[in-house]
Motif scaffolding. Sequence first.
Motif, short mmCIF file in Angstrom:
data_model
loop_
_atom_site.label_atom_id
_atom_site.label_comp_id
_atom_site.label_asym_id
_atom_site.label_seq_id
_atom_site.Cartn_x
_atom_site.Cartn_y
_atom_site.Cartn_z
N ALA A 1 -13.90 6.78 -4.08
CA ALA A 1 -13.76 8.09 -4.71
C ALA A 1 -12.97 7.98 -6.01
O ALA A 1 -13.34 8.58 -7.03
CB ALA A 1 -13.08 9.06 -3.74
N VAL A 2 -11.86 7.23 -5.97
CA VAL A 2 -11.06 7.07 -7.19
C VAL A 2 -11.89 6.41 -8.30
O VAL A 2 -11.88 6.85 -9.46
CB VAL A 2 -9.79 6.23 -6.90
CG1 VAL A 2 -9.09 5.84 -8.21
CG2 VAL A 2 -8.84 7.00 -6.00
N ALA A 3 -12.64 5.36 -7.93
CA ALA A 3 -13.45 4.66 -8.93
C ALA A 3 -14.48 5.61 -9.55
O ALA A 3 -14.65 5.65 -10.78
CB ALA A 3 -14.15 3.46 -8.30
N LEU B 1 -6.54 0.28 -13.46
CA LEU B 1 -6.15 1.32 -12.51
C LEU B 1 -7.02 1.25 -11.25
O LEU B 1 -6.52 1.32 -10.12
CB LEU B 1 -6.27 2.69 -13.18
CG LEU B 1 -5.69 3.87 -12.41
CD1 LEU B 1 -4.25 3.60 -12.02
CD2 LEU B 1 -5.79 5.15 -13.24
N ALA B 2 -8.32 1.07 -11.46
CA ALA B 2 -9.22 0.96 -10.31
C ALA B 2 -8.89 -0.27 -9.48
O ALA B 2 -8.86 -0.22 -8.24
CB ALA B 2 -10.67 0.90 -10.79
N THR C 1 -5.80 0.29 -7.47
CA THR C 1 -6.11 1.16 -6.34
C THR C 1 -6.74 0.37 -5.20
O THR C 1 -6.45 0.59 -4.03
CB THR C 1 -7.09 2.27 -6.78
OG1 THR C 1 -6.56 2.89 -7.95
CG2 THR C 1 -7.27 3.30 -5.69
N ASP D 1 0.85 -1.19 0.00
CA ASP D 1 0.00 0.00 0.00
C ASP D 1 0.89 1.24 0.00
O ASP D 1 1.61 1.48 0.96
CB ASP D 1 -0.90 -0.01 1.24
CG ASP D 1 -2.03 1.00 1.10
OD1 ASP D 1 -1.97 1.83 0.18
OD2 ASP D 1 -2.97 0.94 1.90
N PHE E 1 -14.33 8.84 -9.73
CA PHE E 1 -13.62 9.81 -10.56
C PHE E 1 -13.30 9.20 -11.93
O PHE E 1 -13.54 9.81 -12.98
CB PHE E 1 -12.33 10.25 -9.86
CG PHE E 1 -11.42 11.07 -10.74
CD1 PHE E 1 -11.76 12.39 -11.06
CD2 PHE E 1 -10.26 10.53 -11.25
CE1 PHE E 1 -10.94 13.14 -11.88
CE2 PHE E 1 -9.42 11.28 -12.08
CZ PHE E 1 -9.78 12.59 -12.39
N LEU E 2 -12.77 7.97 -11.93
CA LEU E 2 -12.42 7.31 -13.20
C LEU E 2 -13.66 7.11 -14.08
O LEU E 2 -13.62 7.31 -15.30
CB LEU E 2 -11.74 5.96 -12.93
CG LEU E 2 -10.32 6.05 -12.37
CD1 LEU E 2 -9.82 4.65 -12.02
CD2 LEU E 2 -9.38 6.70 -13.37
N ARG F 1 -9.50 3.87 3.74
CA ARG F 1 -9.04 3.31 2.47
C ARG F 1 -10.24 3.01 1.54
O ARG F 1 -10.19 3.26 0.34
CB ARG F 1 -8.23 2.04 2.76
CG ARG F 1 -7.87 1.22 1.56
CD ARG F 1 -6.58 0.48 1.74
NE ARG F 1 -5.55 1.03 0.90
CZ ARG F 1 -5.59 1.04 -0.42
NH1 ARG F 1 -6.64 0.57 -1.04
NH2 ARG F 1 -4.61 1.54 -1.13
N TYR G 1 -11.46 6.12 -0.01
CA TYR G 1 -10.52 6.53 -1.06
C TYR G 1 -10.75 5.73 -2.35
O TYR G 1 -10.84 6.30 -3.45
CB TYR G 1 -9.11 6.36 -0.52
CG TYR G 1 -8.01 6.32 -1.55
CD1 TYR G 1 -7.62 7.48 -2.22
CD2 TYR G 1 -7.34 5.13 -1.83
CE1 TYR G 1 -6.60 7.45 -3.15
CE2 TYR G 1 -6.32 5.10 -2.76
CZ TYR G 1 -5.95 6.25 -3.42
OH TYR G 1 -4.95 6.22 -4.34
N VAL G 2 -10.89 4.41 -2.22
CA VAL G 2 -11.10 3.56 -3.40
C VAL G 2 -12.38 3.94 -4.12
O VAL G 2 -12.42 4.09 -5.35
CB VAL G 2 -11.12 2.07 -3.00
CG1 VAL G 2 -11.54 1.20 -4.19
CG2 VAL G 2 -9.76 1.63 -2.49
#
Lengths: 310, 609
Positions: A162-164, A218-219, A222, A133, A166-167, A156, A159-160
């Motif tokens: 949010a990233v997903a 990428l997801a 992450t 990590d 966003f993508l 965490r 965060y995951v």
Amino acid sequence: MQVTLQVVVTGLAAGGVYGLVAIGFSLAFRLTGTIYLAFGDLIGLGVFTTLLVAAGTGPVTQTNVPVGRFVLGAVLGVLVCVVVAAGGYLLVVEPFLARGSTLGWAGGTLALAFGIHALLDSVFPRPAYVFPDPIPFRRVGESGFVTVAGATVQVRALYVAAVALFLALVVAWIVDRTRVGRGLQAIAADPEGARVVGVPATWLVPLAFGLAGGVAALAAITAAPSAPVSVETGTLLGVKGLAAALVVRFGSPLLAFAAGAALGLVEAAIANVHVAGAQLGPAYSTVIPLALVLLVLALWPPREALEAIE
Amino acid sequence: MSAVGGALGRTARAFRDVGREVRIDWSPLAWLVVAALVVAALVPIVLPSSVGTDGLADTGYLALAAVGLGFAVGIGGIPSLAQGAFVGVGAITAAHAVDAGTPALAAALLGAALAAVGGLVVGLGLARLRPVYVVAATWLATWLFSVALGAFPSLSGGARGLVVAPESILGLTPTPTMHYELALALVALAVLGHHMLARSSFGLSLRAAAQRPAGAAALGVPIARVRLIAFAGAAAVGGLAGGLSVQLAAVADPQAYDSWLSFKLLVAVLVGGAATTLGPVAGVLALGGLSLAADLLANLTGADQARFGTLLSALLLLVVLTIGSDGIVPALDRLYPRSRAGGVQPLPGVVSQDGAEVDASGLAKRFGGVVALRSFDLTLRGGRVAALIGPNGSGKTTALRLVAGTLGPDAGRVSLNGDDVTEASTADRARRGLVRTLQNDAVFPELTALENAVVGASLRRRHGGAFRALIASPKARDEARLTRARAMAALETVGLEAQADRLAGTLSGAEQRLLMIASALATEPSALLVDEPSAGAGPIELERLAALLGRLRERGLAVLVVEHNLRLVRAIADEVVVLDAGLVLATGTPDDVARNEGVRAAYLGRRQL
């Protein structure tokens, strides 16, 4: 209430990754009318390429990897995924589109999937690997957990998710607002017509496959440090992404993402929530949604799924 | 006593008939298969050590499951990725049954039965779906099964699997050699069954539906039903293989029935040749050879054999698919071309029809905001040819679809001989004698012309269902002969008897149109709707077509022709219906219509009738 918020965040983190895989299946289906069965193992390839570069094939702990090396690994992992996804399209999908051979692309994408799987299996034979990590979430809050409105939430997971999200928004923006996206929409609506008016389908379609593969990888990278990963992790992501895409009839990127997120939520709910006093438990968390998806397809098949007899 | 004697006599005659038919159909390939079977049966006896016999037996059961899948994929056109799950259903069921004290063979049959039920349930869901959705659904079903096995250890025995105590089978000790011989016998039976079914009118209907679903539906083939039977049958054969192989292995390992098994079976079918009877067996043998090669590689490198096996199988399939091969057996077949069995005698006078009365009134249809048909009336009588004409987009084909039942009307009704059939399906109307031909793309290109017509003639079969065809009951064989004779007579009517053994895809466009009419005639219709028969026809073909339509009128059929070619219409039509913008503009004899001012203004102003 506490349990609910925790379940929602955990579910969204898993579901976000399903959602991006579902976007990939939807894009592939709408562009070519095929199901890219290698998607799951492709993502596994991306995740394990990252692991190989960042930490080698030995067991790792979550803290002993330099951030620079992890970033290099992630970039390479995504890149490999983009190249293999696009190359796989050219190798095992496109040749069979002209021939109208369902068995051709189905067999071809499966062969690609099992080939990748066997390759990964021989390099990473252990049943599970701890993924490094790069971000020290443990130092946030109480060893990675914060208390929001009385509920304990894993930072965490937030965060995951949010990233997903966003993508997914990025993919939706590309499809809806850019020149490339409009070209893809034209191909999806009418491949021949798009070619005639000069949409460069020859490279736009493999590009879309590569993009879908890269974003999903990428997801997945992450999310990978959240739990031990195995070669099977990618394959299962593919199955769940397909299930989600099927529910929304291979619809738009945001719709497919929503379906994936919903699937994650349902799984988390089934695993944690008490129904009529009894807890169903994790055994049911994959079985029930998959069975429901198949049941819905069987009982209420969408019009375009039915064979045309006129 | 005399009843028994009579029955014995009939049985003896039936056997003599079978013997004669077998002699006629016997080919060098059949000798080869028999010889291969004998050699294969001797293998464990000649080879002294029993080393590897259990592997051989396991390969035999795998081949059994593959033959089942081969029928669903190659004949039924169902791209199933779920056969491994059905093998698993059979295995787990048999394991539990043996544990509960069921005799070995009964347990295996129980496994087959439960797999068949599973096949019916899954098949019900996907029989009407397009192939791409079938791929998705069967893939998810395979995963559902393997995830469920992992999730419920009480069902699957958990990580250790279910231990199956060896039981005697048919009074024999269950040694690997015994299992091997049993597997061999079952594979031989399955191949024979595959052969019988693929040639039967049931098998031809399946293949027709796989090649051109719309064409098959127009001829009244109950597509969903025949596919369901094929899928469930394949599942049952897979379940039987699972139920027996689990007793050979003496343990049911839940991980043996995951998506990999389904994939392996599909590879065997595709590599061997999906469309052929022996293809799946050849594919399993090829995979067996590959796993020996993988063993060798593994010994050399010290790596795990299973991964090499997977990699090599995936590569083999990729190579076979990429070079565009249709498999080992078809490739061998091309080396030794065989002539097709000809010599089918047409049955004179079988294709004789009584005319029907078709009445349509007030038919209307809109697609979204576009009104395709405002109001359509039509009357067809036996022994008369009606023609439906009108400019492009005037609603001709929509009208035809509404009458034939491939489209439901928004308003109006259709009656056939006084019965209201507005709600009846295409297949139902076809059975009652109302059949249409499609505009294009509706012959089954990979069937011969005769087989095309047989698909039509199958509509009238009563004893030729899948099961009777499988066991080749005397009734089924009699009916098969009759069906072929009927089909030949239909070919003769349209003048294609000389092309009976040619693949329909190799016929000219005009011949394909005639063949479509022949297939429709083979259903013994009393009313025939023909869509644009003259498209692409030259002057000679037009004359042939006019003569054919004249013959159909003489036989008493009620005929409706949708036509562009006004010369043809004038030559053959007793009555002309003119459509314009979704409304009937005029009805009458060709001369009446030609004189009609409104028709001239709206449609014929540019041309002379």
